[in-house]
Write a protein that holds these residues in place. Structure first.
Motif, short mmCIF file in Angstrom:
data_model
loop_
_atom_site.label_atom_id
_atom_site.label_comp_id
_atom_site.label_asym_id
_atom_site.label_seq_id
_atom_site.Cartn_x
_atom_site.Cartn_y
_atom_site.Cartn_z
N VAL A 18 0.84 -1.21 0.00
CA VAL A 18 0.00 0.00 0.00
C VAL A 18 0.87 1.25 0.00
O VAL A 18 0.65 2.18 -0.77
CB VAL A 18 -0.97 -0.02 1.20
CG1 VAL A 18 -1.70 1.31 1.33
CG2 VAL A 18 -1.95 -1.17 1.07
N GLU A 19 1.90 1.29 0.86
CA GLU A 19 2.77 2.47 0.94
C GLU A 19 3.52 2.74 -0.36
O GLU A 19 3.64 3.88 -0.78
CB GLU A 19 3.79 2.30 2.07
CG GLU A 19 3.22 2.46 3.45
CD GLU A 19 4.27 2.25 4.54
OE1 GLU A 19 3.87 2.24 5.71
OE2 GLU A 19 5.47 2.08 4.24
N GLU A 20 4.05 1.69 -0.97
CA GLU A 20 4.90 1.87 -2.14
C GLU A 20 4.11 2.05 -3.44
O GLU A 20 4.49 2.85 -4.28
CB GLU A 20 5.86 0.69 -2.29
CG GLU A 20 6.83 0.53 -1.14
CD GLU A 20 7.84 1.66 -1.01
OE1 GLU A 20 8.15 2.31 -2.04
OE2 GLU A 20 8.31 1.90 0.10
N GLU A 56 -1.65 4.25 -6.62
CA GLU A 56 -1.40 5.57 -6.03
C GLU A 56 -0.06 5.50 -5.31
O GLU A 56 -0.02 5.33 -4.09
CB GLU A 56 -2.53 5.94 -5.07
CG GLU A 56 -3.88 6.07 -5.74
CD GLU A 56 -5.00 6.33 -4.75
OE1 GLU A 56 -4.73 6.73 -3.61
OE2 GLU A 56 -6.16 6.11 -5.13
N PRO A 57 1.05 5.60 -6.06
CA PRO A 57 2.36 5.47 -5.46
C PRO A 57 2.59 6.48 -4.34
O PRO A 57 2.15 7.62 -4.43
CB PRO A 57 3.32 5.73 -6.61
CG PRO A 57 2.52 5.49 -7.85
CD PRO A 57 1.11 5.85 -7.48
N GLY A 58 3.29 6.00 -3.29
CA GLY A 58 3.63 6.87 -2.17
C GLY A 58 4.81 7.76 -2.50
O GLY A 58 5.35 7.72 -3.61
N PRO A 59 5.23 8.58 -1.54
CA PRO A 59 6.30 9.56 -1.79
C PRO A 59 7.66 8.94 -2.11
O PRO A 59 8.51 9.60 -2.69
CB PRO A 59 6.35 10.37 -0.49
CG PRO A 59 5.69 9.52 0.53
CD PRO A 59 4.70 8.66 -0.19
N GLU A 60 7.88 7.68 -1.76
CA GLU A 60 9.16 7.03 -2.04
C GLU A 60 9.17 6.31 -3.38
O GLU A 60 10.17 5.70 -3.75
CB GLU A 60 9.48 6.02 -0.93
CG GLU A 60 9.64 6.64 0.44
CD GLU A 60 9.85 5.62 1.53
OE1 GLU A 60 9.87 4.41 1.23
OE2 GLU A 60 10.01 6.03 2.68
N THR A 61 8.06 6.37 -4.12
CA THR A 61 7.92 5.63 -5.38
C THR A 61 7.73 6.60 -6.53
O THR A 61 6.86 7.47 -6.48
CB THR A 61 6.72 4.67 -5.30
OG1 THR A 61 6.89 3.82 -4.17
CG2 THR A 61 6.59 3.84 -6.55
N LEU A 62 8.55 6.46 -7.57
CA LEU A 62 8.42 7.33 -8.74
C LEU A 62 7.30 6.89 -9.66
O LEU A 62 6.61 7.71 -10.25
CB LEU A 62 9.74 7.35 -9.53
CG LEU A 62 10.95 7.91 -8.79
CD1 LEU A 62 12.20 7.76 -9.64
CD2 LEU A 62 10.71 9.37 -8.42
N GLU A 63 7.13 5.56 -9.79
CA GLU A 63 6.15 5.04 -10.73
C GLU A 63 5.73 3.64 -10.31
O GLU A 63 6.55 2.87 -9.80
CB GLU A 63 6.77 4.98 -12.14
CG GLU A 63 5.87 4.46 -13.21
CD GLU A 63 6.55 4.37 -14.57
OE1 GLU A 63 5.81 4.27 -15.57
OE2 GLU A 63 7.79 4.39 -14.64
#
Length: 106
Positions: A18-20, A56-63
């Motif tokens: 979920v986070e990533e 819905e990628p989190g802040p640590e994921t670009l794509e």
């Protein structure tokens, strides 16, 4: 990712998913357990069923996106345990049966 205190490996895998990726999934069985001996880590990977294709990628994921086997950018995957797990997943899918895999990685 790393587990939080009071979290099971399954809970941690779901939280990291979920986070990533912001993916909605239904957790399934443990798929790979890989001992990364040189750094004293154990990596757990679960199979999961994707409930929809919205991410819905989190802040640590670009794509975050889906790939067919022939589209996987193998050279861009940072962790050997991820590559090993994906290879086993594709092999099992071709056989039509998913098993549990465990290995030691140097």
């Amino acid at each position: 990712g790393f587990m939080e205190l009071g979290e099971t490996t399954r809970d941690g895998a779901l939280r990291e998913t979920v986070e990533e990726a912001g993916a909605r999934v239904e957790m399934q069985d443990l798929f790979t357990l890989l001992n990364v001996v040189r750094v004293g880590q154990v990596h757990f990977f679960y199979r999961a069923r994707l409930l929809d294709t919205r991410f819905e990628p989190g802040p640590e994921t670009l794509e975050a996106r889906l790939f067919r086997e022939e589209e996987v950018p193998w050279e861009e995957i940072a962790f050997r345990t991820v590559k090993e797990t994906l290879r086993r997943w594709f092999d099992d899918r071709r056989r039509g049966q998913f098993g549990f895999h465990s290995a030691d990685i140097g």
